[in-house]
Scaffold this motif. Structure first.
Motif, PDB file in Angstrom:
ATOM      1  N   PHE A 165     -19.819   4.153   3.637  1.00  0.00           N
ATOM      2  CA  PHE A 165     -18.648   3.299   3.499  1.00  0.00           C
ATOM      3  C   PHE A 165     -18.470   2.896   2.041  1.00  0.00           C
ATOM      4  CE2 PHE A 165     -16.880  -0.976   3.227  1.00  0.00           C
ATOM      5  CZ  PHE A 165     -15.686  -0.817   3.894  1.00  0.00           C
ATOM      6  N   ILE A 166     -17.248   3.022   1.524  1.00  0.00           N
ATOM      7  CA  ILE A 166     -16.928   2.620   0.154  1.00  0.00           C
ATOM      8  C   ILE A 166     -16.021   1.396   0.158  1.00  0.00           C
ATOM      9  CG2 ILE A 166     -15.779   3.290  -2.000  1.00  0.00           C
ATOM     10  CD1 ILE A 166     -18.431   4.675  -1.603  1.00  0.00           C
ATOM     11  N   ALA A 167     -14.903   1.463   0.872  1.00  0.00           N
ATOM     12  CA  ALA A 167     -13.945   0.362   0.859  1.00  0.00           C
ATOM     13  C   ALA A 167     -13.057   0.390   2.092  1.00  0.00           C
ATOM     14  CB  ALA A 167     -13.068   0.453  -0.386  1.00  0.00           C
ATOM     15  N   GLU A 168     -12.619  -0.791   2.464  1.00  0.00           N
ATOM     16  CA  GLU A 168     -11.601  -0.920   3.501  1.00  0.00           C
ATOM     17  C   GLU A 168     -10.293  -1.139   2.770  1.00  0.00           C
ATOM     18  OE1 GLU A 168     -10.548  -3.563   7.448  1.00  0.00           O
ATOM     19  OE2 GLU A 168     -12.494  -3.728   6.516  1.00  0.00           O
ATOM     20  N   SER A 169      -9.557  -0.095   2.613  1.00  0.00           N
ATOM     21  CA  SER A 169      -8.372  -0.112   1.779  1.00  0.00           C
ATOM     22  C   SER A 169      -7.203  -0.787   2.484  1.00  0.00           C
ATOM     23  CB  SER A 169      -7.997   1.324   1.400  1.00  0.00           C
ATOM     24  OG  SER A 169      -6.916   1.310   0.528  1.00  0.00           O
ATOM     25  N   GLY A 170      -6.403  -1.486   1.696  1.00  0.00           N
ATOM     26  CA  GLY A 170      -5.213  -2.116   2.226  1.00  0.00           C
ATOM     27  C   GLY A 170      -3.951  -1.503   1.653  1.00  0.00           C
ATOM     28  N   ASP A 171      -4.092  -0.334   0.996  1.00  0.00           N
ATOM     29  CA  ASP A 171      -2.930   0.293   0.378  1.00  0.00           C
ATOM     30  C   ASP A 171      -2.027   0.952   1.422  1.00  0.00           C
ATOM     31  OD1 ASP A 171      -4.324   2.576   1.013  1.00  0.00           O
ATOM     32  OD2 ASP A 171      -4.809   3.107  -1.038  1.00  0.00           O
ATOM     33  N   ARG A 172      -0.926   1.482   0.961  1.00  0.00           N
ATOM     34  CA  ARG A 172       0.089   2.068   1.849  1.00  0.00           C
ATOM     35  C   ARG A 172      -0.459   3.253   2.651  1.00  0.00           C
ATOM     36  NH1 ARG A 172       3.381   1.877   5.531  1.00  0.00           N
ATOM     37  NH2 ARG A 172       5.055   3.376   5.551  1.00  0.00           N
ATOM     38  N   VAL A 173      -1.289   4.054   2.032  1.00  0.00           N
ATOM     39  CA  VAL A 173      -1.858   5.221   2.725  1.00  0.00           C
ATOM     40  C   VAL A 173      -2.711   4.772   3.916  1.00  0.00           C
ATOM     41  CG1 VAL A 173      -3.420   7.177   2.503  1.00  0.00           C
ATOM     42  CG2 VAL A 173      -1.810   6.674   0.692  1.00  0.00           C
TER      43      VAL A 173
END
Length: 94
Positions: free
Chosen positions: A54-62
């Motif tokens: 696990f690196i990050a829980e992204s909140g970006d559009r993708v």
């Protein structure tokens, strides 16, 4: 942390070791990974959970598009990974 859809992960084993991927879907103990370049959305890499970190829980559009089952393009994946520092990790040794 439990790896789920739309998370950013790093491959810890295999030919892809060290590369960043988005999790497009999960299938039991397997993850379906894509980066938009070597592994495209049309043919994601099937990798065991234990071989991904696990690196990050992204909140970006993708990430939002993945969570909502919307269509994601390969170029969107490439740009999102590059913004997380994926460009630094790709094929550089030193």
């Amino acid at each position: 942390m439990e790896i789920t859809r739309a998370h950013l992960v790093e491959a810890t084993a295999g030919r892809e070791k060290g590369k960043l991927f988005y999790v497009l879907d999960t299938d039991g103990e397997y993850l379906l990974l894509a980066d938009g370049k070597s592994r495209r959305v049309e043919a994601p890499k099937r990798k065991k959970r234990k071989h991904a970190r696990f690196i990050a829980e992204s909140g970006d559009r993708v990430a939002e598009k993945i969570r909502q089952n919307e269509r994601v393009t390969n170029s969107e994946l490439r740009k999102a990974i590059a913004s997380h520092g994926g460009a630094e990790n790709s094929d550089q040794e030193g």
